[in-house]
Structure formats: structure tokens, C-alpha cells
Design a protein around this motif. Structure first.
Motif, PDB file in Angstrom:
ATOM      1  N   THR A   1      46.475  45.938  48.310  1.00 42.50           N
ATOM      2  CA  THR A   1      47.510  45.034  48.804  1.00 42.50           C
ATOM      3  C   THR A   1      46.849  43.965  49.660  1.00 42.50           C
ATOM      4  N   LEU A   2      47.475  42.824  49.738  1.00 41.04           N
ATOM      5  CA  LEU A   2      46.960  41.760  50.587  1.00 41.04           C
ATOM      6  C   LEU A   2      47.476  41.996  52.006  1.00 41.04           C
ATOM      7  N   ARG A   3      46.866  42.995  52.622  1.00 40.35           N
ATOM      8  CA  ARG A   3      47.289  43.429  53.956  1.00 40.35           C
ATOM      9  C   ARG A   3      46.952  42.353  54.989  1.00 40.35           C
ATOM     10  N   ASP A   4      47.519  42.510  56.188  1.00 38.88           N
ATOM     11  CA  ASP A   4      47.251  41.564  57.269  1.00 38.88           C
ATOM     12  C   ASP A   4      45.751  41.433  57.491  1.00 38.88           C
ATOM     13  N   GLY A   5      45.284  40.209  57.561  1.00 35.53           N
ATOM     14  CA  GLY A   5      43.875  39.956  57.842  1.00 35.53           C
ATOM     15  C   GLY A   5      42.967  39.955  56.629  1.00 35.53           C
ATOM     16  N   TRP A   6      43.549  40.024  55.407  1.00 34.94           N
ATOM     17  CA  TRP A   6      42.693  40.113  54.209  1.00 34.94           C
ATOM     18  C   TRP A   6      41.789  38.911  54.060  1.00 34.94           C
ATOM     19  N   LEU A   7      42.299  37.738  54.365  1.00 34.91           N
ATOM     20  CA  LEU A   7      41.500  36.538  54.215  1.00 34.91           C
ATOM     21  C   LEU A   7      40.381  36.493  55.248  1.00 34.91           C
ATOM     22  N   ASP A   8      40.672  36.899  56.472  1.00 36.84           N
ATOM     23  CA  ASP A   8      39.639  36.944  57.510  1.00 36.84           C
ATOM     24  C   ASP A   8      38.541  37.941  57.151  1.00 36.84           C
ATOM     25  N   THR A   9      38.925  39.081  56.574  1.00 36.36           N
ATOM     26  CA  THR A   9      37.922  40.071  56.168  1.00 36.36           C
ATOM     27  C   THR A   9      37.005  39.501  55.097  1.00 36.36           C
ATOM     28  N   ALA A  10      37.585  38.848  54.103  1.00 40.19           N
ATOM     29  CA  ALA A  10      36.775  38.256  53.032  1.00 40.19           C
ATOM     30  C   ALA A  10      35.822  37.200  53.582  1.00 40.19           C
ATOM     31  N   ARG A  11      36.299  36.398  54.508  1.00 33.69           N
ATOM     32  CA  ARG A  11      35.440  35.373  55.110  1.00 33.69           C
ATOM     33  C   ARG A  11      34.327  36.003  55.931  1.00 33.69           C
ATOM     34  N   ALA A  12      34.670  37.020  56.717  1.00 35.61           N
ATOM     35  CA  ALA A  12      33.670  37.653  57.581  1.00 35.61           C
ATOM     36  C   ALA A  12      32.542  38.277  56.768  1.00 35.61           C
ATOM     37  N   LEU A  13      32.855  38.740  55.561  1.00 36.76           N
ATOM     38  CA  LEU A  13      31.857  39.345  54.691  1.00 36.76           C
ATOM     39  C   LEU A  13      31.188  38.322  53.778  1.00 36.76           C
ATOM     40  N   ALA A  14      31.504  37.052  53.983  1.00 37.98           N
ATOM     41  CA  ALA A  14      30.954  35.957  53.175  1.00 37.98           C
ATOM     42  C   ALA A  14      31.145  36.221  51.685  1.00 37.98           C
ATOM     43  N   CYS A  15      32.344  36.669  51.332  1.00 41.44           N
ATOM     44  CA  CYS A  15      32.639  36.970  49.930  1.00 41.44           C
ATOM     45  C   CYS A  15      32.834  35.684  49.134  1.00 41.44           C
ATOM     46  N   ARG A  16      32.571  35.799  47.843  1.00 43.19           N
ATOM     47  CA  ARG A  16      32.843  34.700  46.924  1.00 43.19           C
ATOM     48  C   ARG A  16      34.196  34.868  46.247  1.00 43.19           C
ATOM     49  N   ALA A  17      34.728  36.110  46.246  1.00 42.49           N
ATOM     50  CA  ALA A  17      35.959  36.374  45.517  1.00 42.49           C
ATOM     51  C   ALA A  17      36.771  37.446  46.213  1.00 42.49           C
ATOM     52  N   VAL A  18      38.053  37.454  45.919  1.00 32.86           N
ATOM     53  CA  VAL A  18      38.947  38.546  46.282  1.00 32.86           C
ATOM     54  C   VAL A  18      39.574  39.049  44.993  1.00 32.86           C
ATOM     55  N   THR A  19      39.490  40.355  44.772  1.00 30.80           N
ATOM     56  CA  THR A  19      40.093  40.987  43.598  1.00 30.80           C
ATOM     57  C   THR A  19      41.203  41.900  44.074  1.00 30.80           C
TER      58      THR A  19
ATOM     59  N   PRO B   1      49.970  42.175  40.765  1.00 28.95           N
ATOM     60  CA  PRO B   1      51.243  41.678  41.305  1.00 28.95           C
ATOM     61  C   PRO B   1      51.118  41.025  42.685  1.00 28.95           C
ATOM     62  N   GLN B   2      49.995  41.238  43.359  1.00 22.82           N
ATOM     63  CA  GLN B   2      49.811  40.673  44.698  1.00 22.82           C
ATOM     64  C   GLN B   2      49.679  39.149  44.680  1.00 22.82           C
ATOM     65  N   TRP B   3      49.299  38.602  43.523  1.00 23.47           N
ATOM     66  CA  TRP B   3      49.042  37.166  43.484  1.00 23.47           C
ATOM     67  C   TRP B   3      50.325  36.385  43.227  1.00 23.47           C
ATOM     68  N   THR B   4      50.587  35.476  44.128  1.00 22.84           N
ATOM     69  CA  THR B   4      51.725  34.568  44.057  1.00 22.84           C
ATOM     70  C   THR B   4      51.191  33.149  44.251  1.00 22.84           C
ATOM     71  N   PRO B   5      52.011  32.130  44.021  1.00 22.30           N
ATOM     72  CA  PRO B   5      51.509  30.777  44.294  1.00 22.30           C
ATOM     73  C   PRO B   5      50.945  30.632  45.707  1.00 22.30           C
ATOM     74  N   ASP B   6      51.582  31.275  46.686  1.00 25.59           N
ATOM     75  CA  ASP B   6      51.119  31.152  48.073  1.00 25.59           C
ATOM     76  C   ASP B   6      49.792  31.869  48.297  1.00 25.59           C
ATOM     77  N   THR B   7      49.670  33.124  47.835  1.00 26.82           N
ATOM     78  CA  THR B   7      48.427  33.860  48.101  1.00 26.82           C
ATOM     79  C   THR B   7      47.259  33.282  47.317  1.00 26.82           C
ATOM     80  N   VAL B   8      47.507  32.821  46.089  1.00 23.02           N
ATOM     81  CA  VAL B   8      46.436  32.169  45.333  1.00 23.02           C
ATOM     82  C   VAL B   8      45.965  30.913  46.057  1.00 23.02           C
ATOM     83  N   ALA B   9      46.903  30.115  46.529  1.00 24.04           N
ATOM     84  CA  ALA B   9      46.537  28.881  47.229  1.00 24.04           C
ATOM     85  C   ALA B   9      45.750  29.178  48.500  1.00 24.04           C
TER      86      ALA B   9
END
Length: 246
Positions: free
Chosen positions: A172-190, A194-202
Motif C-alpha cells: 500500500t502507498l502508506r504514509d511517507g512512501w515517497l519520502d522513503t523512496a527518496r531517502a533510499l535514492a530509489c529509481r522506482a516504486v513498485t 490498484p494503488q496507482w491513481t492519477p494523483d499517486t502516479v503524478a
């Protein structure tokens, strides 16, 4: 490496459910269906060998018993990882990650390695996967994408081989998911598709992240994700979705 050199379709565990998952037979079958990129699950044996298995325990996909990571490679190598699926695959062994890597490199196939640690081995497994991948793909045009649900594993992979691309796996795209991905210098989020919506993709793409989805097995879901502008799909339906396409 180009900004994102990976194809849109990724064959899940080799050939989805058409062959015993995480075996070389499965990856060969997926390739025969035209797929050029594959996902596998990697964990550590008790004596430090990386091998392919999804579950913590052996019962579902082998004739072994107990926690796989507590066995040494010599014990794991003796197991039958094919009979559970069908008689045609009886005797299919558990492969090492190195064996799969060499098959992919020899055939110009791409790989997403999911770091799937035995509980308590998160850092060790992440480090081992990254070190092996850095060695085997040294000089290759397109390295594997390393992914995990475990932030500790991704952090260890980052420290061991910072040049390798990483992806954060999420149910699930839990609270802080984007910050976690950034902190780990990720290139992608998988994430579960169903978690992907226009807002979360953007939000993800505005942060410079690629958007991947698991596990998509019907055309309607695939069309929705394509319309959203996502960057990749993992599928079990390797004979119907994405076959012979990039």
C-alpha cells in the motif's frame, strides 16, 4: 545506462504460473513467449549462497521442509522444486542467483532481483545481492533493478553498490512512501496495481521516480495502467500479456 532502459512488461518469477516459479525452466519458458525482462526472488543460504525462492519456508514450492535460509546450499541443491507444479517439471532444482544471472547475460535478458530476506537477514541479504550483481554485471549496458519490501535491505544494497538502480516495493502507498523512496535514492516504486491513481502516479513521477505495478493478469487492468502513464507491469500471464513486446 540510459534513464530507464527496462521494457514495460516484466515476467513474474520467470513464467508466472505456467512453470515452477523461480526455476531456470520458468525463465526459459518466459523467454520463449517473447519476454525480455524477468523478476526473481533472492535469499541467502546459511552458508552465504544466494538462491531463488519466494517463501521463507520450503513446503509450498519444494519437497523440503522448514525455513530455507537455515539450510546450507548443499542441502538446498538436492531439493525438487518442480514436482509441486506438474510431473513435467519433476526434479527441477532450485537455481542459484548466479546461475540465473549468467543465463540472462548470455541471452541479453534483463532482470529485476527482489531481495527476499529470511527474517533477521535483511542487511546481509541486501549487501550480498548488490555485491554479486555489481560483480556479474560489471561492464554490462543494463544492470539489474534491485527491489525489496524491506528498507533495511535496500539501504544495505545502496551502501554495497550505490551505482545499481533500486526500487521500493509496497503493498500500500502508506504514509511517507515517497519520502522513503527518496531517502533510499530509489529509481522506482513498485506497488500493488490498484494503488496507482492519477494523483499517486503524478506524485511519484514528479519526484523523478518510475511507476511499476504488480501483479497484473488481465487486459483491463493493464489498459488502465497504460492510460495512467505508468512505466512497467509485472505479470503472471506471460502467454497473453506483453509476449514478444517491449
Amino acid at each position: 545506462m540510459s534513464d530507464w532502459p527496462y521494457p514495460f512488461w516484466i515476467a513474474h518469477r520467470g513464467a508466472g504460473k505456467l512453470a515452477p516459479e523461480n526455476t531456470l525452466a520458468a525463465f526459459r519458458l518466459g523467454a520463449r513467449h517473447g519476454h525480455r525482462m524477468f523478476e526473481c526472488d533472492a535469499k541467502l543460504s546459511s552458508d552465504g549462497v544466494l538462491f531463488l525462492l519466494h517463501d521463507d519456508t520450503l513446503e509450498r514450492t519444494t519437497n523440503g521442509r522448514g525455513v530455507a535460509g537455515r539450510l546450507c546450499w548443499a542441502e538446498l541443491a538436492q531439493l525438487d522444486a518442480g514436482s509441486w507444479h506438474s510431473p513435467a517439471y519433476a526434479g527441477e532444482p532450485i537455481p542459484t542467483l548466479e546461475n540465473l544471472a549468467r543465463y540472462c547475460l548470455a541471452n541479453d535478458l534483463l532482470l529485476n532481483i527482489e531481495i527476499k530476506p529470511t527474517p533477521g537477514c535483511e542487511e546481509a541479504t541486501g549487501c550480498a545481492v548488490a555485491q554479486l550483481a555489481a560483480r556479474l554485471w560489471a561492464g554490462a549496458a543494463t544492470p539489474p533493478l534491485l527491489s525489496s519490501f524491506q528498507a533495511a535491505s535496500l539501504r544495505a544494497a545502496q551502501q554495497a553498490a550505490p551505482e545499481l538502480p533500486r526500487g521500493l516495493l509496497l503493498e500500500t502507498l502508506r504514509d511517507g512512501w515517497l519520502d522513503t523512496a527518496r531517502a533510499l535514492a530509489c529509481r522506482a516504486v513498485t506497488a500493488d496495481h490498484p494503488q496507482w491513481t492519477p494523483d499517486t502516479v503524478a506524485r511519484a513521477q514528479d519526484a523523478g521516480l518510475r511507476v511499476l505495478s504488480y501483479t497484473v493478469n488481465d487486459e483491463a487492468a493493464a489498459q488502465r495502467l497504460t492510460a495512467l502513464g505508468t512505466d512497467g507491469i509485472f505479470t503472471d500471464s506471460v502467454d497473453r500479456l506483453g509476449a514478444a513486446s517491449g
